[in-house]
Write a protein that holds these residues in place. Sequence first.
Motif, PDB file in Angstrom:
ATOM      1  N   LEU A  33     -44.814  23.006  -9.727  1.00 60.36           N
ATOM      2  CA  LEU A  33     -43.584  22.285  -9.386  1.00 60.36           C
ATOM      3  C   LEU A  33     -43.813  20.775  -9.517  1.00 60.36           C
ATOM      4  O   LEU A  33     -44.954  20.308  -9.570  1.00 60.36           O
ATOM      5  CB  LEU A  33     -43.155  22.633  -7.959  1.00 60.36           C
ATOM      6  CG  LEU A  33     -42.926  24.130  -7.663  1.00 60.36           C
ATOM      7  CD1 LEU A  33     -42.328  24.299  -6.269  1.00 60.36           C
ATOM      8  CD2 LEU A  33     -42.010  24.774  -8.696  1.00 60.36           C
ATOM      9  N   CYS A  34     -42.721  19.996  -9.528  1.00 60.92           N
ATOM     10  CA  CYS A  34     -42.839  18.541  -9.641  1.00 60.92           C
ATOM     11  C   CYS A  34     -43.583  17.992  -8.416  1.00 60.92           C
ATOM     12  O   CYS A  34     -43.360  18.480  -7.297  1.00 60.92           O
ATOM     13  CB  CYS A  34     -41.465  17.879  -9.665  1.00 60.92           C
ATOM     14  SG  CYS A  34     -40.342  18.533 -10.885  1.00 60.92           S
ATOM     15  N   ALA A  35     -44.407  16.969  -8.608  1.00 62.00           N
ATOM     16  CA  ALA A  35     -45.112  16.361  -7.479  1.00 62.00           C
ATOM     17  C   ALA A  35     -44.084  15.819  -6.493  1.00 62.00           C
ATOM     18  O   ALA A  35     -43.155  15.109  -6.887  1.00 62.00           O
ATOM     19  CB  ALA A  35     -46.002  15.236  -7.977  1.00 62.00           C
ATOM     20  N   ASP A  40     -43.073  22.805  -2.209  1.00 63.33           N
ATOM     21  CA  ASP A  40     -44.523  22.944  -2.016  1.00 63.33           C
ATOM     22  C   ASP A  40     -44.891  22.804  -0.536  1.00 63.33           C
ATOM     23  O   ASP A  40     -45.837  23.445  -0.065  1.00 63.33           O
ATOM     24  CB  ASP A  40     -45.279  21.892  -2.839  1.00 63.33           C
ATOM     25  CG  ASP A  40     -45.446  22.314  -4.301  1.00 63.33           C
ATOM     26  OD1 ASP A  40     -45.476  23.532  -4.572  1.00 63.33           O
ATOM     27  OD2 ASP A  40     -45.535  21.423  -5.158  1.00 63.33           O
ATOM     28  N   SER A  41     -44.160  21.973   0.195  1.00 62.06           N
ATOM     29  CA  SER A  41     -44.449  21.816   1.638  1.00 62.06           C
ATOM     30  C   SER A  41     -44.107  23.101   2.382  1.00 62.06           C
ATOM     31  O   SER A  41     -44.764  23.463   3.355  1.00 62.06           O
ATOM     32  CB  SER A  41     -43.629  20.669   2.244  1.00 62.06           C
ATOM     33  OG  SER A  41     -43.787  19.521   1.474  1.00 62.06           O
ATOM     34  N   GLY A 141     -29.549  21.854  -2.649  1.00 63.10           N
ATOM     35  CA  GLY A 141     -28.184  21.499  -3.056  1.00 63.10           C
ATOM     36  C   GLY A 141     -27.962  21.531  -4.554  1.00 63.10           C
ATOM     37  O   GLY A 141     -26.866  21.217  -5.024  1.00 63.10           O
ATOM     38  N   VAL A 142     -29.001  21.880  -5.322  1.00 62.78           N
ATOM     39  CA  VAL A 142     -28.856  21.921  -6.788  1.00 62.78           C
ATOM     40  C   VAL A 142     -29.588  23.120  -7.373  1.00 62.78           C
ATOM     41  O   VAL A 142     -30.413  23.747  -6.705  1.00 62.78           O
ATOM     42  CB  VAL A 142     -29.434  20.646  -7.480  1.00 62.78           C
ATOM     43  CG1 VAL A 142     -28.591  19.428  -7.215  1.00 62.78           C
ATOM     44  CG2 VAL A 142     -30.884  20.420  -7.063  1.00 62.78           C
ATOM     45  N   TYR A 143     -29.288  23.393  -8.637  1.00 59.25           N
ATOM     46  CA  TYR A 143     -30.081  24.353  -9.399  1.00 59.25           C
ATOM     47  C   TYR A 143     -31.221  23.543 -10.023  1.00 59.25           C
ATOM     48  O   TYR A 143     -31.064  22.986 -11.115  1.00 59.25           O
ATOM     49  CB  TYR A 143     -29.258  24.990 -10.517  1.00 59.25           C
ATOM     50  CG  TYR A 143     -27.993  25.713 -10.115  1.00 59.25           C
ATOM     51  CD1 TYR A 143     -27.782  26.154  -8.814  1.00 59.25           C
ATOM     52  CD2 TYR A 143     -27.012  25.987 -11.064  1.00 59.25           C
ATOM     53  CE1 TYR A 143     -26.625  26.844  -8.464  1.00 59.25           C
ATOM     54  CE2 TYR A 143     -25.859  26.668 -10.725  1.00 59.25           C
ATOM     55  CZ  TYR A 143     -25.666  27.087  -9.412  1.00 59.25           C
ATOM     56  OH  TYR A 143     -24.523  27.760  -9.084  1.00 59.25           O
ATOM     57  N   GLY A 144     -32.342  23.446  -9.331  1.00 60.06           N
ATOM     58  CA  GLY A 144     -33.451  22.625  -9.826  1.00 60.06           C
ATOM     59  C   GLY A 144     -33.973  23.113 -11.162  1.00 60.06           C
ATOM     60  O   GLY A 144     -34.116  22.338 -12.114  1.00 60.06           O
ATOM     61  N   LEU A 145     -34.202  24.410 -11.263  1.00 63.92           N
ATOM     62  CA  LEU A 145     -34.844  24.969 -12.467  1.00 63.92           C
ATOM     63  C   LEU A 145     -34.025  24.719 -13.726  1.00 63.92           C
ATOM     64  O   LEU A 145     -34.585  24.497 -14.793  1.00 63.92           O
ATOM     65  CB  LEU A 145     -35.085  26.474 -12.287  1.00 63.92           C
ATOM     66  CG  LEU A 145     -35.949  27.119 -13.361  1.00 63.92           C
ATOM     67  CD1 LEU A 145     -37.412  26.707 -13.212  1.00 63.92           C
ATOM     68  CD2 LEU A 145     -35.865  28.633 -13.315  1.00 63.92           C
ATOM     69  N   THR A 146     -32.667  24.739 -13.594  1.00 59.80           N
ATOM     70  CA  THR A 146     -31.846  24.551 -14.797  1.00 59.80           C
ATOM     71  C   THR A 146     -31.309  23.117 -14.899  1.00 59.80           C
ATOM     72  O   THR A 146     -30.295  22.856 -15.511  1.00 59.80           O
ATOM     73  CB  THR A 146     -30.694  25.566 -14.837  1.00 59.80           C
ATOM     74  OG1 THR A 146     -29.992  25.505 -13.594  1.00 59.80           O
ATOM     75  CG2 THR A 146     -31.196  26.970 -15.054  1.00 59.80           C
TER      76      THR A 146
END
Length: 351
Positions: A33-35, A40-41, A141-146
């Motif tokens: 995943l993005c830093a 990740d937390s 709140g978003v579709y991170g992957l897309t």
Amino acid sequence: MTYIAKPRLHHPTLQRNQVGYTRRDYEGAISTLCAGCGHDSISAAIVQACFELDIEPHRVAKLSGIGCSSKTPDYFLGNSHGFNSVHGRMPSVLTGANLANRELLYLGVSGDGDSASIGMGQFAHVMRRGVNMVYIVENNGVYGLTKGQFSATADAGSKSKRGVVNMDAPIDMVSIALQLGATYVGRSFSGDKAQLVPLIKGAIEHGGAAFIDVVSPCVAFNNHPGSTKSYDYVREHNEAVNRIDFIETRAEITTGYAPGAVVDVQQHDGTWLRLRKIHDDYDATDRIAAMNYIARHQARGEVVTGLLFVDPEPHDLHAHLNTVATPFNALGEADLCPGAAALEALNRSMR
Ligand SMILES: Cc1ncc(C[n+]2csc(CCOP(=O)(O)OP(=O)(O)O)c2C)c(N)n1
Ligand code: SF4
Ligand SMILES: [Mg+2]
């Protein structure tokens, strides 16, 4: 990168828990995943909760849908069972697995797109059926992957990174879970491990449908001014109603708080949840009052966090269906095939 294997060596003096495992034994592959991603937390909080509860990794089944959030089960509990299902369909796969074997701990990990958009119907039914599980939504709140489209939990009036304003009404997962009958409902923030770890521990020991909505900022697409799911917004508007301490036995409970400042709730497995009140008027055992409180504060733009509701005597799906306690894979031929006479009797009863 996933093709880089995590070294299995660790320092010989690393602390071990009661079942002989180190914290490293609860980790998974290296995250891609993005830093700075909130997800990740949350993975780290799950690792800590399972380590502290002395859970044997092979007793856990992790299930997810599709999304950056749904990828995370690869990054924790690498020695547990796992199933990465289809977008929005994790709840039905989890329900089926749970019905086949109630002896595992079911951990459903999903995103706001996965659960509140495409998977809303599945989410609703897994909650109302009271499936015994821990269901975590990593809510950004978003579709991170897309690449950052608004999800159904994006607040009306909030802005995308490109400045587009969301006009649709948001779905509040916590309010929906409460309305649908979930018996353990919490909300937290990926940046608040002190609150999140005990919330997860309480959910693991709950014995019914436990839901935790974790606001988990997407640093790539939804962490700017104008977003209500950014690190800054949540820190500024976080309204914790209580602080939860998870306590395994009554003997460990010590007092020292002013009368009325804490509420001890015993769960059906004998563990205790100590709720240190931050808001005196908040009662986490009153479902209707909790729904009112959350709605009132939400209208002011506040993000209400903490253990929002708990029913210490939950009923789960197995109790409703009166199912056999033995996992299907341990049933013998005699149980599975009761013979022609039994089948004939069953058919007769339906004519
Ligand atoms: C049936 C189907 N429709 C659409 C997609 C495309 N898709 C993949 S992930 C995703 C949204 C994920 O959003 P969320 O669950 O919030 O996870 P996040 O990446 O934000 O953690 C979408 C729409 C898909 N994989 N399958
Ligand atoms: S795109 Fe967003 S949700 Fe996905 S890994 Fe990056 S920061 Fe996390
Ligand atoms: Mg999302």
